[in-house]
Scaffold this motif. Structure first.
Motif, PDB file in Angstrom:
ATOM      1  N   ILE A  47      25.171  81.700 -21.920  1.00  0.00           N
ATOM      2  CA  ILE A  47      24.461  82.181 -23.202  1.00  0.00           C
ATOM      3  C   ILE A  47      23.486  83.258 -22.943  1.00  0.00           C
ATOM      4  O   ILE A  47      23.279  84.030 -23.851  1.00  0.00           O
ATOM      5  CB  ILE A  47      23.032  81.253 -23.106  1.00  0.00           C
ATOM      6  N   GLN A  48      23.748  83.953 -22.328  1.00  0.00           N
ATOM      7  CA  GLN A  48      23.275  84.571 -21.598  1.00  0.00           C
ATOM      8  C   GLN A  48      23.343  86.359 -21.886  1.00  0.00           C
ATOM      9  O   GLN A  48      23.387  86.923 -22.864  1.00  0.00           O
ATOM     10  CB  GLN A  48      22.727  85.079 -20.257  1.00  0.00           C
ATOM     11  N   PHE A  49      24.568  85.870 -21.872  1.00  0.00           N
ATOM     12  CA  PHE A  49      25.949  87.040 -22.101  1.00  0.00           C
ATOM     13  C   PHE A  49      25.742  87.285 -23.720  1.00  0.00           C
ATOM     14  O   PHE A  49      25.337  87.860 -24.562  1.00  0.00           O
ATOM     15  CB  PHE A  49      27.341  86.762 -21.678  1.00  0.00           C
ATOM     16  N   VAL A  50      25.278  86.226 -25.412  1.00  0.00           N
ATOM     17  CA  VAL A  50      24.992  86.241 -25.891  1.00  0.00           C
ATOM     18  C   VAL A  50      23.896  86.559 -26.725  1.00  0.00           C
ATOM     19  O   VAL A  50      24.083  87.402 -27.497  1.00  0.00           O
ATOM     20  CB  VAL A  50      25.729  84.622 -26.430  1.00  0.00           C
ATOM     21  N   LEU A  51      22.589  86.530 -25.327  1.00  0.00           N
ATOM     22  CA  LEU A  51      21.855  87.223 -26.046  1.00  0.00           C
ATOM     23  C   LEU A  51      22.025  88.884 -26.246  1.00  0.00           C
ATOM     24  O   LEU A  51      21.506  89.370 -26.134  1.00  0.00           O
ATOM     25  CB  LEU A  51      20.454  86.950 -25.498  1.00  0.00           C
ATOM     26  N   ASN A  52      22.208  89.445 -24.999  1.00  0.00           N
ATOM     27  CA  ASN A  52      22.704  90.137 -24.498  1.00  0.00           C
ATOM     28  C   ASN A  52      23.271  91.130 -25.294  1.00  0.00           C
ATOM     29  O   ASN A  52      23.597  92.260 -25.804  1.00  0.00           O
ATOM     30  CB  ASN A  52      23.249  90.371 -23.654  1.00  0.00           C
ATOM     31  N   LEU A  53      23.912  90.396 -26.328  1.00  0.00           N
ATOM     32  CA  LEU A  53      25.195  90.666 -27.283  1.00  0.00           C
ATOM     33  C   LEU A  53      24.250  90.933 -28.437  1.00  0.00           C
ATOM     34  O   LEU A  53      24.580  91.827 -29.703  1.00  0.00           O
ATOM     35  CB  LEU A  53      26.328  89.721 -27.754  1.00  0.00           C
ATOM     36  N   VAL A  54      24.020  89.762 -28.743  1.00  0.00           N
ATOM     37  CA  VAL A  54      22.771  89.843 -29.609  1.00  0.00           C
ATOM     38  C   VAL A  54      21.959  91.119 -29.961  1.00  0.00           C
ATOM     39  O   VAL A  54      21.775  91.970 -31.007  1.00  0.00           O
ATOM     40  CB  VAL A  54      21.994  88.686 -29.638  1.00  0.00           C
ATOM     41  N   LYS A  55      21.525  91.571 -28.815  1.00  0.00           N
ATOM     42  CA  LYS A  55      20.398  92.996 -29.365  1.00  0.00           C
ATOM     43  C   LYS A  55      20.983  94.009 -29.234  1.00  0.00           C
ATOM     44  O   LYS A  55      20.878  95.047 -29.392  1.00  0.00           O
ATOM     45  CB  LYS A  55      19.832  92.930 -27.078  1.00  0.00           C
ATOM     46  N   GLN A  56      22.576  93.948 -27.728  1.00  0.00           N
ATOM     47  CA  GLN A  56      23.092  95.227 -29.139  1.00  0.00           C
ATOM     48  C   GLN A  56      24.037  95.429 -30.525  1.00  0.00           C
ATOM     49  O   GLN A  56      23.669  96.630 -30.592  1.00  0.00           O
ATOM     50  CB  GLN A  56      24.576  95.271 -28.548  1.00  0.00           C
ATOM     51  N   HIS A  57      23.887  94.394 -30.766  1.00  0.00           N
ATOM     52  CA  HIS A  57      24.481  94.206 -32.579  1.00  0.00           C
ATOM     53  C   HIS A  57      23.154  94.314 -33.794  1.00  0.00           C
ATOM     54  O   HIS A  57      23.473  95.110 -34.578  1.00  0.00           O
ATOM     55  CB  HIS A  57      25.431  93.803 -32.396  1.00  0.00           C
ATOM     56  N   THR A  58      22.277  93.796 -32.849  1.00  0.00           N
ATOM     57  CA  THR A  58      21.441  93.524 -34.076  1.00  0.00           C
ATOM     58  C   THR A  58      20.850  94.531 -34.907  1.00  0.00           C
ATOM     59  O   THR A  58      20.115  94.524 -36.018  1.00  0.00           O
ATOM     60  CB  THR A  58      19.902  93.042 -34.258  1.00  0.00           C
ATOM     61  N   THR A  59      20.559  95.969 -33.595  1.00  0.00           N
ATOM     62  CA  THR A  59      19.999  97.080 -34.206  1.00  0.00           C
ATOM     63  C   THR A  59      21.350  98.079 -35.396  1.00  0.00           C
ATOM     64  O   THR A  59      20.539  98.317 -37.042  1.00  0.00           O
ATOM     65  CB  THR A  59      19.864  98.002 -33.459  1.00  0.00           C
ATOM     66  N   ASN A  60      22.510  97.861 -35.640  1.00  0.00           N
ATOM     67  CA  ASN A  60      23.261  98.482 -36.093  1.00  0.00           C
ATOM     68  C   ASN A  60      23.409  97.704 -37.481  1.00  0.00           C
ATOM     69  O   ASN A  60      23.363  97.780 -39.115  1.00  0.00           O
ATOM     70  CB  ASN A  60      24.833  98.574 -35.492  1.00  0.00           C
ATOM     71  N   ILE A  61      23.287  96.305 -37.580  1.00  0.00           N
ATOM     72  CA  ILE A  61      23.420  95.735 -38.451  1.00  0.00           C
ATOM     73  C   ILE A  61      22.016  95.018 -39.436  1.00  0.00           C
ATOM     74  O   ILE A  61      22.025  95.501 -40.270  1.00  0.00           O
ATOM     75  CB  ILE A  61      23.810  93.502 -37.995  1.00  0.00           C
ATOM     76  N   ALA A  62      20.958  95.314 -38.438  1.00  0.00           N
ATOM     77  CA  ALA A  62      19.526  95.960 -39.243  1.00  0.00           C
ATOM     78  C   ALA A  62      19.518  97.116 -39.981  1.00  0.00           C
ATOM     79  O   ALA A  62      19.283  96.306 -41.389  1.00  0.00           O
ATOM     80  CB  ALA A  62      18.184  95.834 -38.043  1.00  0.00           C
ATOM     81  N   GLN A  63      20.232  97.754 -40.459  1.00  0.00           N
ATOM     82  CA  GLN A  63      20.043  98.936 -40.466  1.00  0.00           C
ATOM     83  C   GLN A  63      20.795  98.384 -41.553  1.00  0.00           C
ATOM     84  O   GLN A  63      20.604  99.072 -42.854  1.00  0.00           O
ATOM     85  CB  GLN A  63      20.486 100.313 -40.053  1.00  0.00           C
ATOM     86  N   GLN A  64      21.699  98.037 -42.070  1.00  0.00           N
ATOM     87  CA  GLN A  64      22.882  97.863 -42.821  1.00  0.00           C
ATOM     88  C   GLN A  64      22.220  96.959 -43.778  1.00  0.00           C
ATOM     89  O   GLN A  64      22.174  97.585 -45.043  1.00  0.00           O
ATOM     90  CB  GLN A  64      24.429  97.419 -42.450  1.00  0.00           C
ATOM     91  N   HIS A  65      21.324  95.992 -43.663  1.00  0.00           N
ATOM     92  CA  HIS A  65      20.868  95.267 -44.442  1.00  0.00           C
ATOM     93  C   HIS A  65      19.311  95.112 -44.537  1.00  0.00           C
ATOM     94  O   HIS A  65      18.627  93.977 -44.917  1.00  0.00           O
ATOM     95  CB  HIS A  65      20.923  93.718 -43.407  1.00  0.00           C
ATOM     96  N   HIS A  66      18.951  96.561 -43.998  1.00  0.00           N
ATOM     97  CA  HIS A  66      17.004  96.639 -44.779  1.00  0.00           C
ATOM     98  C   HIS A  66      16.525  95.703 -43.925  1.00  0.00           C
ATOM     99  O   HIS A  66      15.048  95.250 -43.514  1.00  0.00           O
ATOM    100  CB  HIS A  66      17.546  96.022 -45.897  1.00  0.00           C
ATOM    101  N   ASN A  67      16.710  95.688 -42.398  1.00  0.00           N
ATOM    102  CA  ASN A  67      16.095  94.857 -41.387  1.00  0.00           C
ATOM    103  C   ASN A  67      15.628  93.735 -41.315  1.00  0.00           C
ATOM    104  O   ASN A  67      14.829  93.373 -41.218  1.00  0.00           O
ATOM    105  CB  ASN A  67      14.743  96.266 -41.210  1.00  0.00           C
ATOM    106  N   ASP A  68      16.576  92.986 -42.374  1.00  0.00           N
ATOM    107  CA  ASP A  68      17.030  91.256 -42.472  1.00  0.00           C
ATOM    108  C   ASP A  68      17.621  90.819 -42.149  1.00  0.00           C
ATOM    109  O   ASP A  68      18.831  89.971 -42.701  1.00  0.00           O
ATOM    110  CB  ASP A  68      16.595  91.115 -44.348  1.00  0.00           C
TER     111      ASP A  68
END
Length: 417
Positions: A272-293
């Motif tokens: 779960i800790q590894f998954v949360l680190n991956l969330v932190k890595q990928h959310t910025t890029n995905i947020a930019q694609q989906h207008h921060n939603d």
């Protein structure tokens, strides 16, 4: 009181009609006094609302005498919408032979008098039936306020007792005590009393029944089960704030036996800790694609896909196995049979953890909660646990409450720190 004195209190039809007319006049007089008060205080909006409310426009006081007494004692005029709601809620009682009308749910705006007016109206109407014991279910946090309010409104001229029903796990009931509770409930049915309780108390009583049987206290368990069956037969529940009480998250769990480590142990926490680190890595890029939603339903599958790929890449499995694992992790409908014969149990356990986080949307649910509003670590010194717990409001932890799902608890605990 002797029979002669009791018969002297009985009124003739003419006397009852005269008394009813006087009470109606008192109610109208009270309304005029309220209207004059608002006029003198220059409260124009309240004044207009008061005079626009015509007393007894859509109901006959002689047909609903308890409502008339309620008006008189509470110094109110029941509004037409409140009468309509109360009548609609009483339909299941009037249609006992129609199973499709067994439950009614109504929604009103705030300030429409749901708790202060409609709830007492329903209570006095339903409890008048010789076959219905009214059980009002309220939120635990609102229990003291509702108890005082109902005692004031029902305990005067209406002469209805409000019986609080409480149950906790530390209450070590005996069969004698349970029989006394049963007798009091039966007496309440004959006296047209009202029971006030909370969902926690009802669930606790149910679980305590099972717990007593588990401890081989069958006499107590049998007596408690008799109360449950009797309440299902004669009880009529009125739920205040039903959307909260009937919510799927509202549950009560009794832990039994010795404390054990969660399945997967330390590896579950690390995953779960590894998954949360991956969330932190990928959310910025995905947020930019989906207008921060990022937490809308649409971009979440993409986030799951990236997390699953990154997690598998550090496993160094064969390409064929990776496709199989991805199918199992990301598709909630895929069968466990596709991996059960190809991998050891410890590895399959990790697959199931990832599947729960991603395709079963445990991660999605956890990330939608607000820190220190919906969850955090309870800082109270009396609460000696380091796990995250549910919060009722900003920096207000829910008492004696934990998250029932282990992965949700672990995710939110790691987010809290």
């Amino acid at each position: 009181m002797s029979v002669a004195n009791l018969s002297a209190l009985l009124l003739t039809t003419e006397q009852r009609t005269l008394l009813g007319g006087i009470m109606v006049n008192w109610v109208v007089e009270q309304q005029l006094e309220r209207a004059l008060h608002f006029a003198n205080q220059k409260q124009r909006e309240d004044f207009e609302k008061e005079i626009s409310n015509v007393p007894h426009a859509n109901w006959t006081p002689s047909m609903h005498l308890p409502w008339l007494i309620l008006e008189l004692e509470m110094n109110i005029t029941i509004r037409e919408i409140q009468i309509e709601v109360a009548r609609h809620m009483m339909q299941p009682m009037m249609n006992e032979n129609n199973p499709s009308m067994s439950n009614i749910v109504m929604q009103l705006n705030m300030g429409e008098g749901k708790t202060s007016v409609i709830l007492p109206m329903l209570a006095v109407s339903v409890c008048s039936s010789p076959s219905s014991l009214v059980r009002i279910v309220v939120l635990k946090s609102l229990f003291p306020m509702n108890y005082q309010s109902l005692r004031y409104k029902l305990g005067g001229l209406l002469n209805r007792r409000v019986l609080p029903f409480a149950c906790r796990r530390d209450m070590n009931f005996t069969d004698v005590q349970i029989n006394k509770i049963f007798n009091r409930l039966q007496q309440g049915l004959s006296n047209h009393d009202v029971v006030l309780t909370s969902p926690e108390d009802i669930l606790s009583f149910d679980l305590l029944t099972i717990d007593k049987c588990r401890q081989n206290q069958f006499d107590v368990g049998r007596a408690m089960l008799s109360i449950q069956r009797w309440m299902k037969m004669f009880g009529r529940d009125i739920l205040d704030e039903s959307d909260e009480i009937l919510h799927v998250k509202y549950q009560l769990i009794y832990s039994i036996g010795r404390q054990q480590q969660v399945d997967g142990g330390l590896e579950r926490w690390n995953t779960i800790q590894f998954v949360l680190n991956l969330v932190k890595q990928h959310t910025t890029n995905i947020a930019q694609q989906h207008h921060n939603d990022i937490f809308l339903q649409s971009p979440f599958p993409e986030l799951c896909q990236r997390i699953a790929n990154a997690w598998l890449n550090q496993k160094n499995d064969r390409q064929l196995d990776q496709q199989l694992i991805l199918s199992f992790i990301l598709d909630a409908n895929s069968s466990i049979n596709i991996v059960i014969d190809r991998f050891p149990y410890s590895i399959i356990q990790l697959f199931r953890i990832m599947r729960g986080l991603l395709s079963s949307e445990v991660l999605f649910v956890a990330l939608n909660k607000r820190y220190r509003v919906n969850f955090s670590v309870n800082q109270n010194s009396k609460f000696n646990r380091l796990m995250a717990v549910p919060f009722r409001a900003k920096d207000v932890a829910a008492d004696n409450t934990e998250f029932g799902h282990p992965d949700v608890a672990i995710v939110l605990t790691q987010l809290s720190y």
